[in-house]
Design a protein around this motif. Sequence first.
Motif, mmCIF file in Angstrom:
data_model
loop_
_atom_site.group_PDB
_atom_site.id
_atom_site.type_symbol
_atom_site.label_atom_id
_atom_site.label_comp_id
_atom_site.label_asym_id
_atom_site.label_seq_id
_atom_site.Cartn_x
_atom_site.Cartn_y
_atom_site.Cartn_z
ATOM 1 N N HIS A 2 0.880 -1.174 0.000
ATOM 2 C CA HIS A 2 0.000 0.000 0.000
ATOM 3 C C HIS A 2 0.910 1.214 0.000
ATOM 4 C CE1 HIS A 2 -3.711 2.229 0.597
ATOM 5 N NE2 HIS A 2 -3.131 2.929 1.549
ATOM 6 N N GLY A 47 -6.036 3.459 -2.008
ATOM 7 C CA GLY A 47 -5.527 4.821 -1.904
ATOM 8 C C GLY A 47 -5.854 5.701 -3.078
ATOM 9 N N SER A 73 -2.419 7.272 0.223
ATOM 10 C CA SER A 73 -3.822 7.608 0.005
ATOM 11 C C SER A 73 -3.956 8.893 -0.803
ATOM 12 C CB SER A 73 -4.533 7.783 1.355
ATOM 13 O OG SER A 73 -4.563 6.579 2.075
#
Length: 460
Positions: free
Chosen positions: A235, A276, A238
Motif C-alpha cells: 500500500h 488509496g 492515500s
Amino acid sequence: MSRFAHPAGDRHAEMLPQERPPLAPADLNRINPAIWPRTSTRVEGTLTVGGVDVRDLARDHGTPLYVLDEDDVRSRMRDYATAFAGSEVHYAGKAFLCKEIVRWLQEEGLGLDVASAGELAVALSVGFPAERITMHGNNKSTAELGKALEAGVGHIVVDSYDEIARLGYLAEQQGKRPKVMVRVTTGVEAHTHEFIATAHDDQKFGLSLSTGAAAEAVRRILALPQLELLGLHSHIGSQIVDTAGFEVAARRLASLLVQIKEEHGVVLPELDLGGGYGIAYVDGDEAPDIKELADSLQEIVAKVCTGAGLPVPRLTVEPGRTIVGPGGITLYEVGTIKDVEGLRTYVSIDGGMSDNLRTALYGAEYTAALVSRGSEAEPMLSRLVGKHCESGDIIVRDFHLPADLAPGDLIAVASTGAYCRSLANNYNYLPRPAVVAVSGGVSRVIVQGETEDDLLRGQL
C-alpha cells in the motif's frame, strides 16, 4: 508520466484566493458533478440529494448531519466489481464502516478489509462472510488475531516478525491454518501528504523490501506449517491519482516473488496492490476513471510478472475513499458570521473538527456551498470554521459564499463520505452526528447521532 498523473504542487490552492479569477453569483449556485453526489440537483436554488431536500433533512434529523447518497455509493461498488472482473475488490472499511455499508457490500458482491476487532465485529454482526474479509493492522493484539482465526477470515496481512510468531502460536492452539500475506514496504514515494504516504521505509507499516526484512518474513512464515503464505501486499499511500507509483511497486514486488521462487521453490498466487485512489474535492482536482484504472493496474501486473518469468497472480485492490467519499456530504447550520475587514469573513457552523478532522490533521481541502436557498448576491471570501476552542478548527480554509449569507442558512460540505465519520470525536464534548442514507426521496438513519446522555455514559 501516467495518464492519471497529478503532478505534486499543481493545485489551485497555491494561488491566493484574491488572485483567482473573479466569481459571478451564478458560480456559487453551481454543483460540480465530479465533486457532489451523483443524484445531487438544485431545485429553485435548494440542494436535493437522493431526491430529498436538505431543508427537510435538517428539520427531521438536525445538524450537523452526515448524508450518504445510497445510489451513488452502490453504483460505485458496482463500477469496481465490473471494472475489476477477474480480480478481487475489497472495500477498505476504515474509510467509513457501519452495518448498513456492510449489507451493501454483501449485496453488491465486494469483499471487505478491516483493521481492528471492532471493524471485524461490525461485519460479522450482519452475517458478512468471513472468508471475504482481510484483516490488516501494524499491531494486531493476541485477542484480535484470536477473533480473526475464530471467525475464519479469508486473509491476514502480517506486518511484523512478532506477529508471525504470535499468529503461528495461536493457529497451533486453535488448530487453524490461516491464509496470510506479507505487507511489503516497497519504498515507492507517493505524491501525497506525509501522514498518508505509507510505502517509504521510515514509517510504522510493513516490512522493508530494501533491507531484506520482507524476504526474512517470508522465510519465517514458510518455516511455520501452521501458516499458509498466499502472497504479497503493498500500500503506497492515500489520495493518489497517478498509477505510476503502483507500477514501480508492482515491479519491486515481482522481484521479491522471483526471489521467493528461486530460494524456496514456491510460486505465490496472489498480489495485493492496496488502494488509496483519489477523488475530486475541489474544482481542478483529478480522479481516475475506474475502468481505466482497472485496465491499467491489471496490465501493469500482467506485464511485470510475465516479464519476470512468473505466472500472473490474482490481483486484489482495496478502494475505500473512491467508493464512499463522493457520495457523502455534511450538512451544517450557520451560527455566527464575522467579517475581518480586509481579509475574509469567518462563517461559524454548528460542527467542526469533531465531525471533520481532516483539514486540521493534514490540510485537506473541500468544496462547500450555501444549499438551503439560491442567491444572486456577490461572492464574499469566506473561511468555514467550527465551534471548538481551537484556532485551527477550520473546515474550508478559503472559498466564496454569497454576501447575503445569514445565521440559520444551511451549508453543505461535499465529498465527506470517507474518513469524516470514521475520524469523528467528542472534543469539547460535542456528540457525534447521525448518518442518514437517502434514496428515492426517502431518508433513513443508518447510524444514530449521539446525545449528551451518551457522552456521560460510563463515567463514574
